[in-house]
Design an enzyme around this catalytic site. Structure first.
Site, mmCIF file in Angstrom:
data_model
loop_
_atom_site.group_PDB
_atom_site.id
_atom_site.type_symbol
_atom_site.label_atom_id
_atom_site.label_comp_id
_atom_site.label_asym_id
_atom_site.label_seq_id
_atom_site.Cartn_x
_atom_site.Cartn_y
_atom_site.Cartn_z
ATOM 1 N N HIS A 113 -16.311 -6.642 5.912
ATOM 2 C CA HIS A 113 -16.873 -5.474 6.614
ATOM 3 C C HIS A 113 -18.392 -5.587 6.727
ATOM 4 C CE1 HIS A 113 -12.989 -3.409 6.374
ATOM 5 N NE2 HIS A 113 -12.929 -3.803 5.116
ATOM 6 N N THR A 167 -6.927 -4.771 0.693
ATOM 7 C CA THR A 167 -5.694 -5.061 1.450
ATOM 8 C C THR A 167 -5.828 -6.308 2.319
ATOM 9 O OG1 THR A 167 -5.062 -2.725 1.488
ATOM 10 C CG2 THR A 167 -4.041 -4.147 3.129
ATOM 11 N N ASP A 173 -12.258 4.412 -3.162
ATOM 12 C CA ASP A 173 -12.721 3.064 -3.522
ATOM 13 C C ASP A 173 -13.658 3.096 -4.731
ATOM 14 O OD1 ASP A 173 -11.599 1.507 -1.299
ATOM 15 O OD2 ASP A 173 -13.026 2.571 -0.045
ATOM 16 N N THR A 186 -19.682 -7.142 0.608
ATOM 17 C CA THR A 186 -18.428 -7.167 1.354
ATOM 18 C C THR A 186 -18.141 -8.540 1.966
ATOM 19 O OG1 THR A 186 -17.193 -6.074 3.127
ATOM 20 C CG2 THR A 186 -19.552 -6.363 3.475
ATOM 21 N N ASP A 216 0.843 -1.202 0.000
ATOM 22 C CA ASP A 216 0.000 0.000 0.000
ATOM 23 C C ASP A 216 0.875 1.248 0.000
ATOM 24 O OD1 ASP A 216 -3.079 -0.782 0.942
ATOM 25 O OD2 ASP A 216 -1.606 -2.154 1.785
ATOM 26 N N ASP A 272 -6.560 -1.766 -3.301
ATOM 27 C CA ASP A 272 -7.929 -1.987 -2.847
ATOM 28 C C ASP A 272 -8.094 -3.484 -2.588
ATOM 29 O OD1 ASP A 272 -10.644 -1.341 -2.351
ATOM 30 O OD2 ASP A 272 -11.199 -1.908 -4.389
ATOM 31 N N GLY A 300 -12.775 -5.744 -1.925
ATOM 32 C CA GLY A 300 -12.415 -4.725 -2.899
ATOM 33 C C GLY A 300 -13.571 -4.186 -3.712
ATOM 34 N N LYS A 359 -15.503 -5.765 -7.130
ATOM 35 C CA LYS A 359 -16.955 -5.955 -7.231
ATOM 36 C C LYS A 359 -17.508 -5.334 -8.516
ATOM 37 C CE LYS A 359 -17.598 -6.073 -2.198
ATOM 38 N NZ LYS A 359 -16.262 -5.623 -1.752
ATOM 39 N N GLU A 392 -5.367 7.216 -0.339
ATOM 40 C CA GLU A 392 -5.931 6.588 0.853
ATOM 41 C C GLU A 392 -4.989 6.646 2.041
ATOM 42 O OE1 GLU A 392 -7.671 2.434 2.658
ATOM 43 O OE2 GLU A 392 -7.035 2.445 0.572
ATOM 44 N N ASP A 444 -6.532 4.784 -4.688
ATOM 45 C CA ASP A 444 -6.440 3.671 -3.741
ATOM 46 C C ASP A 444 -5.324 2.768 -4.260
ATOM 47 O OD1 ASP A 444 -6.625 1.494 -2.074
ATOM 48 O OD2 ASP A 444 -8.816 1.502 -2.010
#
EC number: 3.1.3.7
Length: 308
Positions: free
Chosen positions: A198, A122, A247, A195, A51, A120, A220, A224, A74, A117
């Site tokens: 999350h 991670t 994102d 997700t 990152d 994306d 990510g 998606k 980010e 990002d």
């Protein structure tokens, strides 16, 4: 007007090459074996050496070539001298051959905001779910996402040790999106992508309200949206804060360029002004087709819980 004379197309051509460089950095860090993981806010909010290096590469390369750009990345990194080997100077010539859409031909460098990002997905990267990982460079003008580049560092990684890894998708509103084969989910099928790391009750309740035939839980936002444009999923549903402007900026452009739609859960268009808050606090709803079907199924209780 020839695209080589427009700021926008030169920027997209640079972002393409810069995203490819960042993808190489992402692969190199894993190959070297030390991910250098740190927790940012919690155990699911991670940052790796990839990152950090990829963001330094992207932001420094862009700033060197386009010094008047606003660049928002980010990762919160200290300003320091960037190693020359991280700088990418080249531009993707194929993009420079494309015409710039007339509405963007007079844009000045200082009018553009770039949302970055560098990696994306991670958490998935640290767990070896490498097909979830993307590098995202989104370009906004007057608060609207108008151009974007998505690099998939590990595209094709399951094809064997001799496979050529990685691909780069790019798009400009009014011109189109390139680097992939557009495909739709079979008519009448409702496959939701959401997700993986999350989730919460709002997310699961909203997904259930869509009455899906199948649910894909992956990492990510970039990944998606690629699922939507390649016919693997029909809607991306994330009824929760957590997703940020970096994102969604680049993926939104790719989706919109092929006739799809991305909004928050209320149906509001996302804004990308340089001083906008970074969090997409009212979640994300995105589809390639049949947006209204999915939007109509979002429960009022979920809308009430998510404030734009």
């Amino acid at each position: 007007m020839a695209s080589s004379n427009t700021v926008l197309m030169r920027l997209v051509a640079s972002a393409y090459s810069i995203a490819q460089k960042a993808g190489m950095i992402v692969r190199r860090v894993i190959a070297e074996g030390d991910l250098g993981i740190v927790e940012k806010t919690c155990a699911t909010d991670l940052q790796t050496k990839a990152d950090r290096l990829a963001q330094m590469s992207i932001c420094s390369s862009l700033a060197r070539k386009f010094p008047k750009l606003t660049i928002i990345g980010e990762e919160d990194l200290p300003s320091e001298e960037v190693d020359q080997e991280l700088i990418e100077d080249s531009q993707w010539e194929e993009i420079l051959k494309q015409p710039c859409p007339s509405q963007y031909s007079a844009i000045k460098e200082e009018d553009l905001v770039v949302w970055v990002d560098p990696l994306d997905g991670t958490k998935e990267y640290t767990e070896g779910l490498l097909d979830n990982v993307t590098v995202l460079i989104g370009i906004a003008y007057e608060g609207k996402a108008i151009a974007g580049v998505i690099n998939q560092p590990y595209y094709n990684y399951e094809a064997g040790p001799d496979a050529v890894l990685g691909r780069t998708i790019w798009g400009v509103l009014g011109l189109g999106a390139f680097g992939f084969q557009l495909k739709e989910v079979p008519a009448g099928k409702h496959i939701i992508t959401t997700t993986r790391s999350h989730s919460n009750k709002l997310v699961t309740d909203c997904v259930a309200a869509m009455n899906p035939d199948a649910v894909l839980r992956v990492g990510g936002a970039g990944n998606k949206i690629i699922q939507l444009i390649e016919g693997k999923a029909s809607a991306y549903v994330f009824a929760s804060p957590g997703c940020k402007k970096w994102d969604t900026c680049a993926p939104e452009v790719i989706l919109h360029a092929v006739g799809g739609k991305l909004t928050d859960i209320h149906g509001n268009v996302l804004q990308y002004h340089k001083d906008v808050k970074h969090m997409n606090s009212a979640g994300v709803l995105a589809t390639l087709r049949n947006y209204d079907y999915y939007a109509s199924r979002v429960p009022e209780s979920i809308k009430n819980a998510l404030v734009p």
